[in-house]
Write an enzyme that holds these catalytic residues in place. Structure first.
Site, short mmCIF file in Angstrom:
data_model
loop_
_atom_site.label_atom_id
_atom_site.label_comp_id
_atom_site.label_asym_id
_atom_site.label_seq_id
_atom_site.Cartn_x
_atom_site.Cartn_y
_atom_site.Cartn_z
N TYR A 177 0.85 -1.19 0.00
CA TYR A 177 0.00 0.00 0.00
C TYR A 177 0.89 1.25 0.00
CZ TYR A 177 -3.87 -3.10 1.38
OH TYR A 177 -4.81 -4.11 1.45
N VAL B 18 -19.32 -3.07 1.56
CA VAL B 18 -20.32 -2.22 0.89
C VAL B 18 -20.14 -2.27 -0.62
CG1 VAL B 18 -20.62 -0.73 2.89
CG2 VAL B 18 -18.95 -0.09 1.14
N LYS C 82 -17.95 -1.37 -3.19
CA LYS C 82 -17.68 -0.18 -4.01
C LYS C 82 -18.86 0.80 -4.01
CE LYS C 82 -14.73 -2.84 -7.16
NZ LYS C 82 -14.50 -3.25 -8.57
N GLY C 83 -19.54 0.88 -2.88
CA GLY C 83 -20.65 1.81 -2.75
C GLY C 83 -22.00 1.26 -3.15
N THR D 10 -24.72 1.10 -0.21
CA THR D 10 -24.78 2.34 0.56
C THR D 10 -25.95 3.17 0.05
OG1 THR D 10 -23.42 3.69 -0.92
CG2 THR D 10 -22.24 2.34 0.72
#
Length: 302
Positions: free
Chosen positions: A50, A199, A201-202, A205
């Site tokens: 990362y 979630v 990738k959205g 949500t």
């Protein structure tokens, strides 16, 4: 916050912070990490690749201020080797793993690591050699526990049968429910699941319409764009708090160790914590599960 205990005695907060999204602004990252601690999150998940190691440095630097606490757990990963030309190659060799942990420990500012994971893996790896590397790191006191980050059933089953892994990290949520096919085996081996992408990738949500348009315009898995939209709309009609619904679905499994959420701001993290803490009736969770397709892994089975 609920704590789930690994075979080694490590206690993972049931909501963990995935640190990949912290960025390289140290002060901004510190605010998010401190928000996590204030919210009861004590598990922090990073990896050596990362931000080319900067993530480990930032996480280690911020958490070093909390050395007096004995409940903070840090996990990192190994296996993806960055070449001088910027390319990434897969390297699960014992030599590389035992070299890499020293570099990760240095970046994190630690003498030993709570949790060390193989960041991928294929059935063509030198599996026994890789496993022996992690076993030796445990014997040497450099790691307390180790695990596997993978979505390949053949690799996962080999490690369940032949290693001392304590955690399995896989993408897992209401839509991508493929890990369900392995959960009985995982649980029987006393291994805990780290659910990443809860979630999706959205998609799970309040902003699911944007996710559908921008990230899932061609559908996903067994869903075309239309059937995916219909399914998520049905879930939303059942329970408008889609994130709380997805978190509650994951919490319903005995094999769960931690739900790994990423956050690029303190506000986003607080919202995730609020969604985690919401109660969803088990009957609603069961009904939600009937609204989505039963998915299974179709590759890397043998």
């Amino acid at each position: 916050m609920q704590k789930n205990i690994l075979k080694s005695g490590i206690e993972l907060s049931e909501l963990g912070l995935g640190c990949m999204s912290l960025g390289t602004d140290a002060q901004h990252a510190k605010q998010i990490i401190e928000t996590a601690l204030e919210s009861g999150i004590t598990y922090f998940d990073t990896a050596d690749i990362y931000d080319k190691g900067e993530n480990e440095k930032i996480v280690g630097r911020v958490l070093s201020e909390y050395q007096q606490r004995d409940d903070i757990v840090i996990g990192t990963k190994v296996g993806n080797q960055l070449q001088h030309n910027g390319d990434m190659v897969w390297n699960p060799s014992k030599k590389y793993i035992k070299k890499s942990i020293k570099q990760s420990l240095q970046r994190l500012g630690l003498e030993h690591l709570d949790l060390y994971m193989l960041h991928g893996g294929t059935i063509d790896d030198p599996l026994d050699e890789t496993i022996s590397a992690f076993d030796e790191l445990k014997q040497e006191g450099l790691v307390k526990a180790y695990g596997l980050s993978s979505i390949r059933p053949n690799v996962i089953r080999y490690y369940l049968a032949h290693s001392q892994i304590e955690v399995l990290m896989s993408q897992f949520n209401l839509i991508d429910n493929r890990p369900e096919m392995l959960l009985d085996e995982v649980y029987q081996h006393g291994v805990k699941l780290l659910a990443r992408g809860p979630v999706f990738k959205g998609l799970l949500t309040q902003n699911y319409q944007n996710a559908l348009a921008q990230k899932f315009e061609n559908g996903i898995f067994d869903y075309d764009a239309s059937s995916l939209a219909d399914t998520v709309n049905a879930l939303h009609n059942l329970e408008p708090e889609l994130t709380a619904l997805s978190f509650s679905y994951l919490k319903s499994f005995d094999a769960l160790g931690s739900i790994i959420v990423g956050a690029s701001s303190s506000e986003q993290l607080r919202e995730n914590v609020a969604q985690y803490e919401k109660y969803i009736d088990p009957a609603t969770i069961k009904q939600a599960r009937t609204l989505v397709k039963d998915l299974n892994y179709t590759q890397h089975l043998k």
